[in-house]
Design a protein around this motif. Structure first.
Motif, PDB file in Angstrom:
ATOM      1  N   THR A 118       0.751  -1.329  -0.088  1.00  0.00           N
ATOM      2  CA  THR A 118       0.255  -0.065   0.292  1.00  0.00           C
ATOM      3  C   THR A 118       0.355   1.395  -0.151  1.00  0.00           C
ATOM      4  O   THR A 118       0.097   2.281   0.066  1.00  0.00           O
ATOM      5  N   LEU A 119       2.352   1.065  -0.206  1.00  0.00           N
ATOM      6  CA  LEU A 119       3.050   2.237  -0.443  1.00  0.00           C
ATOM      7  C   LEU A 119       2.763   2.942  -1.372  1.00  0.00           C
ATOM      8  O   LEU A 119       2.944   2.254  -3.075  1.00  0.00           O
ATOM      9  N   PRO A 120       3.189   3.774  -1.810  1.00  0.00           N
ATOM     10  CA  PRO A 120       3.431   4.307  -3.758  1.00  0.00           C
ATOM     11  C   PRO A 120       4.588   4.110  -4.153  1.00  0.00           C
ATOM     12  O   PRO A 120       5.341   4.532  -4.455  1.00  0.00           O
ATOM     13  N   VAL A 121       4.787   2.939  -4.491  1.00  0.00           N
ATOM     14  CA  VAL A 121       5.901   1.830  -4.943  1.00  0.00           C
ATOM     15  C   VAL A 121       7.216   2.578  -6.480  1.00  0.00           C
ATOM     16  O   VAL A 121       8.095   3.120  -5.982  1.00  0.00           O
ATOM     17  N   SER A 122       6.099   2.826  -7.189  1.00  0.00           N
ATOM     18  CA  SER A 122       6.959   4.529  -8.579  1.00  0.00           C
ATOM     19  C   SER A 122       7.222   5.543  -7.950  1.00  0.00           C
ATOM     20  O   SER A 122       8.326   6.441  -8.058  1.00  0.00           O
ATOM     21  N   GLN A 123       5.962   6.134  -7.289  1.00  0.00           N
ATOM     22  CA  GLN A 123       7.182   7.323  -6.568  1.00  0.00           C
ATOM     23  C   GLN A 123       8.431   7.114  -5.856  1.00  0.00           C
ATOM     24  O   GLN A 123       9.109   8.000  -5.835  1.00  0.00           O
ATOM     25  N   LEU A 124       8.077   5.702  -4.952  1.00  0.00           N
ATOM     26  CA  LEU A 124       9.455   6.014  -3.987  1.00  0.00           C
ATOM     27  C   LEU A 124      10.857   5.402  -4.948  1.00  0.00           C
ATOM     28  O   LEU A 124      11.395   6.131  -4.334  1.00  0.00           O
ATOM     29  N   HIS A 125      10.401   5.020  -5.515  1.00  0.00           N
ATOM     30  CA  HIS A 125      11.442   3.996  -6.442  1.00  0.00           C
ATOM     31  C   HIS A 125      11.629   5.755  -7.492  1.00  0.00           C
ATOM     32  O   HIS A 125      13.060   6.263  -7.737  1.00  0.00           O
ATOM     33  N   GLU A 126      10.867   6.791  -7.865  1.00  0.00           N
ATOM     34  CA  GLU A 126      11.813   8.233  -8.712  1.00  0.00           C
ATOM     35  C   GLU A 126      12.847   8.615  -7.997  1.00  0.00           C
ATOM     36  O   GLU A 126      13.265   9.135  -7.942  1.00  0.00           O
ATOM     37  N   SER A 127      11.837   8.988  -6.621  1.00  0.00           N
ATOM     38  CA  SER A 127      12.360   9.387  -5.181  1.00  0.00           C
ATOM     39  C   SER A 127      14.081   9.444  -5.086  1.00  0.00           C
ATOM     40  O   SER A 127      15.044   9.851  -5.319  1.00  0.00           O
ATOM     41  N   LEU A 128      14.259   8.562  -4.714  1.00  0.00           N
ATOM     42  CA  LEU A 128      15.651   7.551  -4.559  1.00  0.00           C
ATOM     43  C   LEU A 128      16.232   7.181  -5.770  1.00  0.00           C
ATOM     44  O   LEU A 128      17.605   7.786  -5.664  1.00  0.00           O
TER      45      LEU A 128
END
Length: 206
Positions: A118-128
């Motif tokens: 339920t985390l925003p997986v794609s957004q976290l990926h982009e942030s990293l």
């Protein structure tokens, strides 16, 4: 934006002949910190089927977190791996720390086949990636204890608090581990800690 509800971050004990586990090395760096108004609680889970899930379930019911971020070790990976799915399957390639090695068994009889993070997986990926930290979106958390705790956390929260978010991130070996594995992929502890800091701040800033 302040969470108000606490954050629960977990790591694992060493397993498979290792003496350290990067997931706990990272998780404990956040223990008892406060970030944007949210208190962070860190728990070291045993790398044992059943025990790990039970401890995590009790912690979730006690703390009532708004966010559960679970960390684990994936020694064959070179990137921070944000997992999308936990499956209702225990199928261990190696024994856990109690010698248990389930094969082709459901984690929860009559439970859902899978739970999505339920985390925003794609957004976290982009942030990293924006911070120049090697990262990837990974389809599944596997079928070892890491997957078991992700599945159980999402299952508990589905009934307890549908607004709470939970997900799992796999971390590479630390350099001192990689040396023992003929220089397998690794990432410095400082970079792994920085990655999880970015993940937490991205989630809290939403």
């Amino acid at each position: 934006m302040s969470y108000n509800a606490p954050i629960l971050i977990t790591g694992f004990t060493p397993f498979g002949g290792e003496t350290i586990n990067p997931s706990w090395q990272v998780a404990q760096r956040f223990a008892d910190r406060e970030m944007l108004g949210a208190r962070i609680h860190a728990i070291e889970l045993p790398t044992v089927f059943g025990d790990a899930e039970a401890i995590l379930q009790r912690a979730i019911r006690k703390r009532r977190p708004g966010l559960v971020l679970m960390l684990g070790e994936a020694g064959n990976r070179s990137r921070i791996s944000i997992e999308r799915v936990a499956i209702n399957l225990a199928d261990a390639r190696i024994p856990d720390n109690a010698g248990k090695q389930p094969k082709d068994q459901p984690l929860l009889k009559n439970g859902p086949a899978a739970y999505f993070s339920t985390l925003p997986v794609s957004q976290l990926h982009e942030s990293l990636l924006a911070a120049e930290i090697p990262a990837e979106c990974s389809l599944s958390a596997g079928s070892f204890v890491c997957n078991a705790v992700m599945y159980r956390a999402l299952h508990v929260l589905a009934d307890l608090d549908a607004s709470a978010r939970a997900g799992f991130i796999h971390l590479p070996y630390l350099p001192e581990q990689a040396v023992k594995h003929r220089f397998a992929p690794s990432m410095a502890l400082s970079d792994q800690v920085a990655a999880i800091e970015i993940v937490l701040r991205t989630l809290l800033d939403q």
